[in-house]
Design a protein around this motif. Structure first.
Motif, mmCIF file in Angstrom:
data_model
loop_
_atom_site.group_PDB
_atom_site.id
_atom_site.type_symbol
_atom_site.label_atom_id
_atom_site.label_comp_id
_atom_site.label_asym_id
_atom_site.label_seq_id
_atom_site.Cartn_x
_atom_site.Cartn_y
_atom_site.Cartn_z
ATOM 1 N N ALA A 63 33.549 13.591 -8.859
ATOM 2 C CA ALA A 63 34.834 13.670 -8.175
ATOM 3 C C ALA A 63 35.286 15.094 -7.851
ATOM 4 O O ALA A 63 36.290 15.282 -7.153
ATOM 5 N N LYS A 64 34.546 16.088 -8.328
ATOM 6 C CA LYS A 64 34.891 17.474 -8.007
ATOM 7 C C LYS A 64 34.150 17.982 -6.774
ATOM 8 O O LYS A 64 34.393 19.080 -6.297
ATOM 9 N N GLY A 65 33.196 17.170 -6.270
ATOM 10 C CA GLY A 65 32.464 17.578 -5.082
ATOM 11 C C GLY A 65 30.996 17.250 -5.189
ATOM 12 O O GLY A 65 30.439 17.146 -6.286
ATOM 13 N N ILE A 66 30.346 17.082 -4.040
ATOM 14 C CA ILE A 66 28.926 16.733 -4.001
ATOM 15 C C ILE A 66 28.061 17.906 -3.552
ATOM 16 O O ILE A 66 26.846 17.791 -3.513
ATOM 17 N N LEU A 75 37.800 22.215 -3.140
ATOM 18 C CA LEU A 75 38.262 21.381 -2.037
ATOM 19 C C LEU A 75 38.472 19.942 -2.505
ATOM 20 O O LEU A 75 37.661 19.405 -3.256
ATOM 21 N N PRO A 76 39.553 19.308 -2.066
ATOM 22 C CA PRO A 76 39.768 17.909 -2.439
ATOM 23 C C PRO A 76 38.751 17.008 -1.757
ATOM 24 O O PRO A 76 38.243 17.319 -0.680
ATOM 25 N N THR A 77 38.443 15.893 -2.401
ATOM 26 C CA THR A 77 37.510 14.933 -1.818
ATOM 27 C C THR A 77 38.141 14.278 -0.605
ATOM 28 O O THR A 77 39.247 13.732 -0.690
ATOM 29 N N PRO A 78 37.489 14.302 0.543
ATOM 30 C CA PRO A 78 38.031 13.623 1.719
ATOM 31 C C PRO A 78 38.196 12.132 1.440
ATOM 32 O O PRO A 78 37.358 11.533 0.762
ATOM 33 N N GLY A 80 37.886 8.305 1.284
ATOM 34 C CA GLY A 80 36.828 7.394 1.691
ATOM 35 C C GLY A 80 35.432 7.895 1.411
ATOM 36 O O GLY A 80 34.463 7.140 1.533
ATOM 37 N N LEU A 81 35.285 9.158 1.028
ATOM 38 C CA LEU A 81 33.962 9.717 0.749
ATOM 39 C C LEU A 81 33.576 9.333 -0.685
ATOM 40 O O LEU A 81 33.634 10.133 -1.603
ATOM 41 N N PHE A 82 33.176 8.064 -0.870
ATOM 42 C CA PHE A 82 33.070 7.526 -2.223
ATOM 43 C C PHE A 82 31.933 8.130 -3.036
ATOM 44 O O PHE A 82 31.935 8.030 -4.264
ATOM 45 N N ILE A 83 30.951 8.770 -2.382
ATOM 46 C CA ILE A 83 29.908 9.419 -3.173
ATOM 47 C C ILE A 83 30.473 10.618 -3.928
ATOM 48 O O ILE A 83 29.836 11.126 -4.856
ATOM 49 N N ALA A 84 31.667 11.068 -3.553
ATOM 50 C CA ALA A 84 32.345 12.147 -4.271
ATOM 51 C C ALA A 84 33.570 11.597 -5.008
ATOM 52 O O ALA A 84 34.596 12.260 -5.129
ATOM 53 N N GLU A 85 33.450 10.371 -5.486
ATOM 54 C CA GLU A 85 34.499 9.737 -6.274
ATOM 55 C C GLU A 85 33.875 9.120 -7.521
ATOM 56 O O GLU A 85 32.671 8.878 -7.573
ATOM 57 N N ASP A 86 34.687 8.837 -8.499
ATOM 58 C CA ASP A 86 34.273 8.092 -9.676
ATOM 59 C C ASP A 86 35.093 6.807 -9.753
ATOM 60 O O ASP A 86 36.119 6.681 -9.069
ATOM 61 N N PRO A 87 34.662 5.841 -10.569
ATOM 62 C CA PRO A 87 35.483 4.639 -10.752
ATOM 63 C C PRO A 87 36.873 5.016 -11.275
ATOM 64 O O PRO A 87 37.013 6.020 -11.980
ATOM 65 N N PRO A 88 37.917 4.236 -10.914
ATOM 66 C CA PRO A 88 37.852 2.986 -10.138
ATOM 67 C C PRO A 88 37.904 3.187 -8.609
ATOM 68 O O PRO A 88 37.597 2.283 -7.862
ATOM 69 N N GLU A 89 38.280 4.402 -8.169
ATOM 70 C CA GLU A 89 38.389 4.639 -6.723
ATOM 71 C C GLU A 89 37.035 4.454 -6.046
ATOM 72 O O GLU A 89 36.939 3.862 -4.966
ATOM 73 N N HIS A 90 35.980 4.958 -6.686
ATOM 74 C CA HIS A 90 34.628 4.814 -6.141
ATOM 75 C C HIS A 90 34.278 3.342 -5.931
ATOM 76 O O HIS A 90 33.751 2.949 -4.888
ATOM 77 N N ASP A 91 34.564 2.525 -6.940
ATOM 78 C CA ASP A 91 34.207 1.106 -6.860
ATOM 79 C C ASP A 91 34.970 0.402 -5.741
ATOM 80 O O ASP A 91 34.417 -0.464 -5.057
ATOM 81 N N MET A 92 36.222 0.780 -5.566
ATOM 82 C CA MET A 92 37.040 0.186 -4.506
ATOM 83 C C MET A 92 36.440 0.479 -3.135
ATOM 84 O O MET A 92 36.242 -0.422 -2.314
ATOM 85 N N LEU A 180 32.266 23.828 4.794
ATOM 86 C CA LEU A 180 32.029 22.395 4.849
ATOM 87 C C LEU A 180 32.615 21.814 6.130
ATOM 88 O O LEU A 180 33.779 22.035 6.444
ATOM 89 N N PRO A 181 31.813 21.050 6.880
ATOM 90 C CA PRO A 181 32.333 20.442 8.098
ATOM 91 C C PRO A 181 33.252 19.280 7.776
ATOM 92 O O PRO A 181 33.212 18.728 6.681
#
Length: 396
Positions: A63-66, A75-78, A80-92, A180-181
């Protein structure tokens, strides 16, 4: 006599990137928890360690970046970019994607993939040689993802070039100067078009999706930013990695003509040839995590907030997991490898990548049972996470 202190690994060093396996081997044997002082990151290189860290998202967060640059810049995770999220947001967010990229849609693409292979490969028959990446591998995955998402063909080449260029490292544009683009921005015009013209594709499904937000408990649809980042993530990951996989298939099988001849004679060997290539030359050999809490490894303490790179490319060459790991063997029994990760962040596109790799190899062999690689004209692309060929001339 070499000592452990002499080991130096740097993912941004072009010379190391040409052939990282010797230094990875030394890291596995001498410094399984390696620390790079220049860029302030740790690296895990053994199969067991990379596997354990891949599944332990509570200790090693995404969740800190890929990308290392993303983490260092804070930088904050954009959205919907779930590969840079952890559960439960990632799972959603991943669940929403699973509803859009269904097994049925992926299977329907098989026929389209073969059509596209014929479109690119048939004109090359009798040519005496061509660039496997520039003339084929660099085009096929973008057309497949374009068909899945719903992006017209005429826009795909410029999109691919823009994505590739944004990720490329050069001597003139070193790591410290990377920017980062906005991963979803190039797809905004297609979003508006699909809103006005719904179709049976990924983009339309995302536009129509409804779900329960894990934070608010309310039912809602995806925001424009979430939709665009979904598309950008799928496109960037699906095109870049699969293009490199096809390139590696061409190079590795050229270097092992006896094994290629066996595949030509027995097409049932194709799936395992693809699997062994995925293990042997990982298209995305470096994954970034951040220690979410202090962890103890090999008698060392990794403090919370420190970057930990998971070297999947090294893990797949670990003799502890794969005897004779530096030997390419299409008959190898592979119970599992780490090319697509493991745990909640297991690569969503793994099934599609395998299908594309299998069909691409079958169609190549149908037309070109023998080829050599002209390494004098070959060019590796250098990025922070992808390793593979940008140019790979082959001689028939």
């Amino acid at each position: 006599m070499s000592t452990a202190t002499e080991i130096y690994y740097d993912p941004y060093d072009f010379d190391i990137d040409q052939d990282p396996y010797p230094v990875w081997k030394r890291m596995r044997e001498e410094q399984p928890l390696y620390y790079n002082e220049r860029y302030d990151f740790y690296a895990l290189s053994r199969y067991a360690d990379v596997e354990a860290a891949s599944v332990d998202w509570q200790s090693y967060t995404s969740a800190k970046g890929i990308l290392m640059e993303m983490v260092k810049a804070g930088l904050p995770t954009p959205p919907g970019l779930f590969i840079a999220e952890d559960p439960p947001e990632h799972d959603m967010h991943r669940l929403i994607l699973s509803r859009a990229v269904t097994p049925r849609r992926v299977q329907v693409l098989e026929e389209r993939i073969r059509e596209l292979c014929a479109e690119y490969l048939d004109p090359l028959v009798g040519s005496g040689g061509f660039d496997l990446v520039q003339d084929f591998a660099g085009h096929l995955p973008m057309r497949v993802i374009g068909a899945l998402v719903g992006i017209p063909d005429e826009y795909l080449v410029s999109l691919r070039d823009r994505v590739e260029e944004s990720a490329r490292l050069t001597e003139e544009k070193p790591q410290e100067e990377q920017r980062l683009p906005s991963i979803g921005a190039p797809y905004a015009p297609f979003l508006e078009f699909r809103r006005a013209n719904p179709a049976d594709d990924f983009l339309t499904t995302l536009i129509q999706a409804r779900f329960t937000d894990v934070f608010t408990g309310e039912e809602r649809g995806l925001s424009d930013a979430e939709i665009l980042n979904y598309v950008g993530m799928l496109y960037a990951a699906g095109v870049e990695t699969t293009a490199r996989l096809i390139g590696w298939l061409g190079k590795v099988l050229a270097e092992h003509p006896d094994q290629r001849a066996q595949v030509v004679a027995d097409r049932s060997l194709v799936p395992n040839a693809v699997e062994e290539t995925l293990r042997f030359e990982v298209p995305s050999p470096i994954q970034i995590r951040v220690a979410a809490k202090p962890v103890e490894l090999y008698g060392q303490r990794v403090e919370e907030g420190k970057i930990v790179t998971l070297l999947t490319g090294s893990a797949n060459r670990d003799e502890r997991a794969f005897p004779g790991a530096d030997t390419f063997d299409i008959h190898r029994k592979i119970d599992a490898h780490l090319t697509f990760g493991k745990g909640v962040h297991y690569c969503f596109g793994a099934a599609l990548a395998r299908i594309e790799g299998r069909i691409a190899l079958e169609e190549l062999l149908n037309r070109f049972p023998h080829w050599d690689v002209d390494l004098s004209g070959a060019e590796l692309i250098h990025t922070a996470t992808i390793r593979g060929y940008h140019r790979l001339p082959i001689v028939l």
